[in-house]
Design an enzyme around this catalytic site. Structure first.
Site, PDB file in Angstrom:
ATOM      1  N   HIS A 284      36.927  45.284  28.343  1.00 42.31           N
ATOM      2  CA  HIS A 284      35.551  45.012  27.906  1.00 42.31           C
ATOM      3  C   HIS A 284      34.529  45.438  28.948  1.00 42.31           C
ATOM      4  O   HIS A 284      33.336  45.494  28.659  1.00 42.31           O
ATOM      5  CB  HIS A 284      35.391  43.517  27.615  1.00 42.31           C
ATOM      6  CG  HIS A 284      36.134  43.078  26.383  1.00 42.31           C
ATOM      7  ND1 HIS A 284      35.503  42.722  25.218  1.00 42.31           N
ATOM      8  CD2 HIS A 284      37.464  42.980  26.128  1.00 42.31           C
ATOM      9  CE1 HIS A 284      36.404  42.410  24.300  1.00 42.31           C
ATOM     10  NE2 HIS A 284      37.609  42.555  24.828  1.00 42.31           N
TER      11      HIS A 284
ATOM     12  N   ASP B 273      27.351  47.602  33.166  1.00 47.00           N
ATOM     13  CA  ASP B 273      27.837  46.700  32.113  1.00 47.00           C
ATOM     14  C   ASP B 273      28.755  47.483  31.189  1.00 47.00           C
ATOM     15  O   ASP B 273      28.449  48.639  30.872  1.00 47.00           O
ATOM     16  CB  ASP B 273      26.644  46.154  31.306  1.00 47.00           C
ATOM     17  CG  ASP B 273      26.875  44.732  30.843  1.00 47.00           C
ATOM     18  OD1 ASP B 273      28.046  44.357  30.663  1.00 47.00           O
ATOM     19  OD2 ASP B 273      25.887  43.994  30.655  1.00 47.00           O
TER      20      ASP B 273
HETATM   21  O1  F6P Z   1      34.047  41.133  29.384  1.00 47.28           O
HETATM   22  C1  F6P Z   1      33.614  40.289  30.347  1.00 47.28           C
HETATM   23  C2  F6P Z   1      33.508  38.905  29.816  1.00 47.28           C
HETATM   24  O2  F6P Z   1      34.713  38.488  29.237  1.00 47.28           O
HETATM   25  C3  F6P Z   1      32.382  38.758  28.809  1.00 47.28           C
HETATM   26  O3  F6P Z   1      32.734  39.111  27.545  1.00 47.28           O
HETATM   27  C4  F6P Z   1      32.021  37.332  28.969  1.00 47.28           C
HETATM   28  O4  F6P Z   1      30.680  37.140  28.706  1.00 47.28           O
HETATM   29  C5  F6P Z   1      32.339  37.052  30.394  1.00 47.28           C
HETATM   30  O5  F6P Z   1      33.203  38.026  30.859  1.00 47.28           O
HETATM   31  C6  F6P Z   1      32.898  35.675  30.546  1.00 47.28           C
HETATM   32  O6  F6P Z   1      33.325  35.436  31.813  1.00 47.28           O
HETATM   33  P1  F6P Z   1      34.194  34.168  32.142  1.00 47.28           P
HETATM   34  O7  F6P Z   1      35.337  34.133  31.193  1.00 47.28           O
HETATM   35  O8  F6P Z   1      34.621  34.397  33.553  1.00 47.28           O
HETATM   36  O9  F6P Z   1      33.291  32.995  31.991  1.00 47.28           O
END
Ligand code: F6P
Length: 476
Positions: free
Chosen positions: A157, A365
């Site tokens: 992602h 991003d």
């Molecule tokens: O892709 C990165 C991501 O998974 C996003 O989709 C999401 O907003 C973020 O990281 C969430 O981070 P964490 O799981 O560390 O809170």
């Protein structure tokens, strides 16, 4: 039809966690599973003492959610350590923030082994496995080591950088090359996919049929590009409905006819929030006619607060907000409203629709769904303007936005002025082009495109298996 097993660190188990917290990954996977059902497997969100990790299973609207606890020590090394102090900064081009320890890397591999064990315990022979994001780069290898021969796909992602950045990761072959145990590896943009192909070709000398098909031991590993989208029509409807919700109307009333600019980001250094606020400060300094006439609302839920870099950044942003508001604010006008509380998707849709412009200016991003949701939520007859960083994956599709370099504060200030002054015809034309492009890549088709590519028969390898296998064996 084969059962689809989705694996990700975060799992949006219904009726827990308040949906409001859900980041981009949870939103798109929820949308995929709503259509395709199957199993969603990942971390329960709980850390517990070693030996007390429980597995839970719940079924809801045809989807089976299976989650596992992680021990506190493992979580520290795997999530706070290797995933978020090594992989996250390096994949976002931030070598200055990287902190490597062998202990964190061992913890990361250990948690991947633990996930492989747990996943194998409920796997059926024809299940199709779809793994998500940087937490689980080596999961396919751990599964293959256990004899799992199912189709396994992976989607990243977040960005994938060039080889010269990536190779700053100590023992990078052990982590990155293990991606070759997947049948299909998907990225958000061509740039990310090309960087991976370059790494395999130039750094690892992996044999390939073409830039998207590599011969990896006994299997062929393919690379694909699957940009994540949003549910355009649904989000437009949500925006229309939500702009009438009491809490959104109250915000609009409180603006007292001023224009609103909105920013919505997790509190993360990749989002460029500090530079963006400094650009807004330049804007107030250089375009004095807007003073008192515009309010910038920045919604920024806290994130990963146990990690030092995040706490430092939070303090710096607090200082910038205080400085700008202290210098330019008046008794009846606060230039920046800075809110750390998370908001529901409905509230966000309403606030997007009520904002004259959005500032989405990450330094890097993978995609950025706020940009796309902002566009979707607009009133087509009176749309707001998207100001978007050229370094967000979304910029590939959103060429009709005002594209900016987030490091150039003067240019960002000029873009804010341009957005607020933009005539209705130009706003409509830009919005129409954005909606057209984004509707062609609605999230409805994203998951099925990936699964179709994953389950398509692989091309036959052209290298003798033994020779191809030696490339991977050398890395292990
Ligand atoms: O892709 C990165 C991501 O998974 C996003 O989709 C999401 O907003 C973020 O990281 C969430 O981070 P964490 O799981 O560390 O809170």
């Amino acid at each position: 039809m084969a059962r689809i097993i989705v694996v990700s660190n975060r799992v949006a188990v219904p009726n827990r966690d308040g949906g409001a917290r859900a980041g981009g990954l949870e939103v798109v996977l929820r949308s995929f599973l709503k259509r395709n059902q199957g199993v969603w497997f990942g971390w329960s969100g709980r850390t517990v003492p070693k030996g007390e990790e429980a597995i839970r299973q719940v079924k809801h609207s045809g989807v089976t959610y299976i989650t596992t606890d992680i021990s506190r020590a493992d979580f520290q090394d795997y999530y706070n350590g290797f995933a978020n102090r090594m992989l996250w900064p390096i994949l976002h081009y931030r070598l200055d923030l990287v902190e490597f320890t062998n202990r964190d890397m061992a913890g990361y591999l250990r948690v991947n082994e633990m996930f492989a064990d747990r996943l194998q315990s409920f796997l059926k022979p024809d299940d199709v496995i779809w793994v998500h994001d940087y937490h689980f780069l080596p999961l396919a290898k751990a599964l293959r080591d256990r004899g799992v021969d199912n189709k396994i796909g992976f989607f990243l992602h977040i960005p994938f950088p060039r080889t010269d950045i990536l190779t700053a990761l100590p023992k990078h072959e052990r982590i990155i090359l293990s991606l070759c145990h997947y049948d299909l590896v998907g990225f958000q943009t061509d740039n990310d996919a090309n960087n991976f192909a370059d790494y395999l070709t130039d750094e690892c000398r992996m044999p390939s049929r073409d830039r998207r098909t590599f011969i990896a031991g006994i299997r062929t590993m393919r690379i694909g590009v699957f940009p994540v989208g949003v549910e355009m029509a649904e989000f437009e409807r949500l925006g229309r409905r939500a702009s009438k919700v009491a809490s959104v109307r109250e915000v609009v009333r409180s603006l007292a006819d001023r224009s609103m600019i909105i920013g919505v980001d997790r509190l993360d250094y990749s989002k460029g929030i500090g530079l963006r606020m400094r650009a807004f400060e330049h804007f107030l300094g250089n375009y004095a006619r807007w003073r008192g006439a515009v309010t910038y609302l920045q919604i920024t839920p806290r994130s990963r607060s146990d990690i030092r870099e995040y706490a430092d950044m939070e303090r710096r942003i607090d200082e910038t907000v205080g400085r700008v508001n202290g210098h330019y604010g008046e008794a009846a006008w606060t230039p920046i409203r800075y809110v750390n509380r998370s908001h529901s998707r409905t509230a966000l849709a309403g606030l997007y629709r009520s904002s004259r412009a959005a500032l989405v200016t990450p330094l890097r991003d993978g995609m950025n769904l706020v940009a796309k949701e902002y566009v979707a939520a607009q009133d087509p007859q009176d749309p707001g303007v998207l100001i978007l960083s050229r370094f967000a994956g979304a910029a590939v599709e959103c060429q009709a936005a005002l594209l900016v370099n987030p490091y150039d504060q003067e240019a960002m200030a000029a873009a804010i002025d341009q957005a607020l002054s933009m005539p209705l015809d130009e706003r409509k034309a830009r919005h129409g082009s954005l909606v057209k492009v984004l509707s062609e890549n609605d999230i409805k088709h994203w998951g099925s495109r990936f699964i179709a590519a994953l389950t398509r028969p692989a091309p036959v390898a052209t290298l003798p298996r033994a020779a191809a296998a030696s490339y991977l064996a050398a890395a292990e």
